[in-house]
Design an enzyme around this catalytic site. Structure first.
Site, PDB file in Angstrom:
ATOM      1  N   LYS A 265     -15.822 -45.611  26.641  1.00  0.00           N
ATOM      2  CA  LYS A 265     -15.410 -45.182  25.315  1.00  0.00           C
ATOM      3  C   LYS A 265     -14.060 -45.820  25.000  1.00  0.00           C
ATOM      4  O   LYS A 265     -13.094 -45.685  25.758  1.00  0.00           O
ATOM      5  CB  LYS A 265     -15.286 -43.660  25.265  1.00  0.00           C
ATOM      6  CG  LYS A 265     -16.615 -42.926  25.384  1.00  0.00           C
ATOM      7  CD  LYS A 265     -17.462 -43.104  24.132  1.00  0.00           C
ATOM      8  CE  LYS A 265     -18.696 -42.218  24.160  1.00  0.00           C
ATOM      9  NZ  LYS A 265     -19.486 -42.339  22.916  1.00  0.00           N
TER      10      LYS A 265
ATOM     11  N   ASP B 239     -18.442 -48.862  24.028  1.00  0.00           N
ATOM     12  CA  ASP B 239     -18.775 -48.067  22.843  1.00  0.00           C
ATOM     13  C   ASP B 239     -17.497 -47.784  22.062  1.00  0.00           C
ATOM     14  O   ASP B 239     -16.625 -47.047  22.522  1.00  0.00           O
ATOM     15  CB  ASP B 239     -19.446 -46.755  23.261  1.00  0.00           C
ATOM     16  CG  ASP B 239     -19.919 -45.938  22.069  1.00  0.00           C
ATOM     17  OD1 ASP B 239     -19.828 -46.439  20.926  1.00  0.00           O
ATOM     18  OD2 ASP B 239     -20.395 -44.810  22.279  1.00  0.00           O
TER      19      ASP B 239
ATOM     20  N   GLU C   2     -21.157 -51.523  21.302  1.00  0.00           N
ATOM     21  CA  GLU C   2     -21.814 -50.502  20.488  1.00  0.00           C
ATOM     22  C   GLU C   2     -20.930 -50.051  19.326  1.00  0.00           C
ATOM     23  O   GLU C   2     -19.782 -49.674  19.518  1.00  0.00           O
ATOM     24  CB  GLU C   2     -22.164 -49.302  21.376  1.00  0.00           C
ATOM     25  CG  GLU C   2     -22.930 -48.200  20.672  1.00  0.00           C
ATOM     26  CD  GLU C   2     -23.329 -47.086  21.622  1.00  0.00           C
ATOM     27  OE1 GLU C   2     -23.678 -45.992  21.141  1.00  0.00           O
ATOM     28  OE2 GLU C   2     -23.298 -47.301  22.856  1.00  0.00           O
TER      29      GLU C   2
ATOM     30  N   ASP D  45     -25.324 -47.545  16.441  1.00  0.00           N
ATOM     31  CA  ASP D  45     -25.426 -46.121  16.788  1.00  0.00           C
ATOM     32  C   ASP D  45     -25.215 -45.268  15.543  1.00  0.00           C
ATOM     33  O   ASP D  45     -26.168 -44.868  14.882  1.00  0.00           O
ATOM     34  CB  ASP D  45     -24.415 -45.762  17.876  1.00  0.00           C
ATOM     35  CG  ASP D  45     -24.460 -44.285  18.264  1.00  0.00           C
ATOM     36  OD1 ASP D  45     -25.348 -43.559  17.778  1.00  0.00           O
ATOM     37  OD2 ASP D  45     -23.609 -43.829  19.053  1.00  0.00           O
TER      38      ASP D  45
ATOM     39  N   LYS E 218     -30.758 -41.232  18.736  1.00  0.00           N
ATOM     40  CA  LYS E 218     -30.363 -39.904  19.202  1.00  0.00           C
ATOM     41  C   LYS E 218     -31.131 -38.849  18.422  1.00  0.00           C
ATOM     42  O   LYS E 218     -31.201 -38.918  17.191  1.00  0.00           O
ATOM     43  CB  LYS E 218     -28.856 -39.692  19.022  1.00  0.00           C
ATOM     44  CG  LYS E 218     -27.988 -40.624  19.849  1.00  0.00           C
ATOM     45  CD  LYS E 218     -26.517 -40.389  19.589  1.00  0.00           C
ATOM     46  CE  LYS E 218     -25.640 -41.312  20.444  1.00  0.00           C
ATOM     47  NZ  LYS E 218     -24.198 -41.157  20.152  1.00  0.00           N
TER      48      LYS E 218
END
Length: 371
Positions: free
Chosen positions: A163, A191, A218, A243, A267
């Site tokens: 992250k 990400d 991402e 995403d 998701k």
């Protein structure tokens, strides 16, 4: 078979350590557990993990929507009629995917138990035998992230999702520190959670980390900036994953038309549950876009639902459903053989919910029955 009662539990799942992404720090994870009971006495569980920054829903608004609108609308209906149930929910409220996902997942759990089969058998049958689990590194200082990666690598993890999303200079330093610590053979996925804002800053970052062997990048830009994704994809050799910019069929169609991503992070909380997730997977498969089932840091219930989708479809090559590994206490018993997961063959989601823990973590409870 008909739905006769729906119980809603607003809970807060305790995290072992804070979960830090570009836009927020979570000290615990607010979630809503849905319990559906049918006239045959079959019980199914679902989950909604809302995220103001991703789905536009809050914990509080999701509970209210379920209590006053969506749950009452499903009372008396057959939980096996997935298309009809989604049509009813869509007619009541625009979007609100996490709220719809909770009911969708609970219905699949009920139907699997009714038929005596795992949910993945309702989706075409099991394709994958097991998946490697990627460890997610929260944003921290470079040395701390590198040390955590080293410790997890020693536990058997062979891939990391980092992250980032604070600023390009410090983020590249984080990525470089982890790469230097774990060596060249460990997969690193980056990400950004929209944190680099636009294509300009993202391309600067890519130039600075071109020697770091990144698996994929991402969502570096804002969710609705598909043009930025197209520009980055055309100017970079690093695979690009979408995403936050992908929730529903319309967005998947635009991603396909524009060639905006190599990979799609699907998701259940973003698209409305298992049923719409399968539709997105079919679209991606036809377009040759590789897929991942991603996490909103759900409990065993929501995580198991995502795994069933991933295990049923060839197009899914990775999963990042690690919520249960991050909690000091969970309501369910989804089992990981770290660093892998291989689902059991129990009916429904294959998760046993501990009602005593559910009650302990519940902040608010509401029962919905026929008027």
């Amino acid at each position: 078979m008909k739905i006769t009662q729906i119980d809603l539990y607003a809970i807060r799942l305790p995290l072992i350590s804070p979960f830090i992404v570009s836009y927020h720090t979570y000290d615990d994870m607010p979630s809503i557990i849905v319990k559906i009971t049918t006239d045959e006495g079959i019980v199914g569980y679902g989950e909604a993990v809302a995220d103001d920054h991703v789905t536009g829903e809050s914990w509080e608004s999701t509970f209210a929507l379920l209590q006053h609108s969506l749950a009452p609308a499903l009372i008396g209906h057959n939980p096996m009629h997935f298309e009809t149930l989604h049509d009813k929910m869509d007619a009541i409220v625009y979007q609100a995917p996490a709220a719809k996902a909770a009911l969708d997942i609970a219905c699949y759990d009920v139907v699997g138990k009714k038929l005596g089969v795992p949910v993945y058998d309702l989706l075409g049958g099991r394709y994958h035998e097991r998946f490697p689990i990627t460890h997610v590194l929260s944003i921290g200082e470079p040395e701390a992230m590198a040390q955590e990666a080293r410790e997890r690598m020693e536990q058997g993890y062979s891939s990391f999702k980092m992250k980032v999303g604070r600023d390009v200079t410090s983020d590249v330093a984080r990525i470089r520190a982890v790469r230097n610590e774990v060596g060249p053979d460990i997969a690193i996925r980056v990400d950004v959670n929209q944190g680099w804002i636009n294509a300009s800053s993202t391309l600067q970052a890519i130039e600075q980390m071109k020697d770091l062997g990144i698996d994929w990048l991402e969502q570096p830009v804002k969710a609705d900036d598909l043009d930025g994704m197209v520009e980055i994809k055309s100017k970079s050799t690093i695979s690009l994953m979408i995403d936050e910019g992908l929730k529903y069929k319309r967005e998947m169609l635009q991603v396909i038309k524009l060639g905006a991503a190599h990979k799609a992070n699907i998701k259940l909380m973003k698209c409305g549950g298992i049923y719409p997730a399968m539709k997105l997977a079919h679209m991606a498969e036809m377009a040759g876009i590789d897929c991942q089932i991603g996490s909103m840091v759900e409990s065993s219930v929501g995580s198991a639902a995502g795994f069933h989708v991933a295990f049923a479809k060839k197009i899914f090559s990775s999963v990042e459903l690690t919520g249960p590994l991050k909690f000091s206490k969970d309501i369910g018993n989804l089992h990981y053989d770290v660093p892998f997961i291989a689902l059991n063959d129990q009916a429904g989601l294959g998760v046993d919910v501990d009602e005593s823990v559910l009650e302990e973590l519940t902040v608010r409870h509401q029962t919905v029955i026929a008027p």
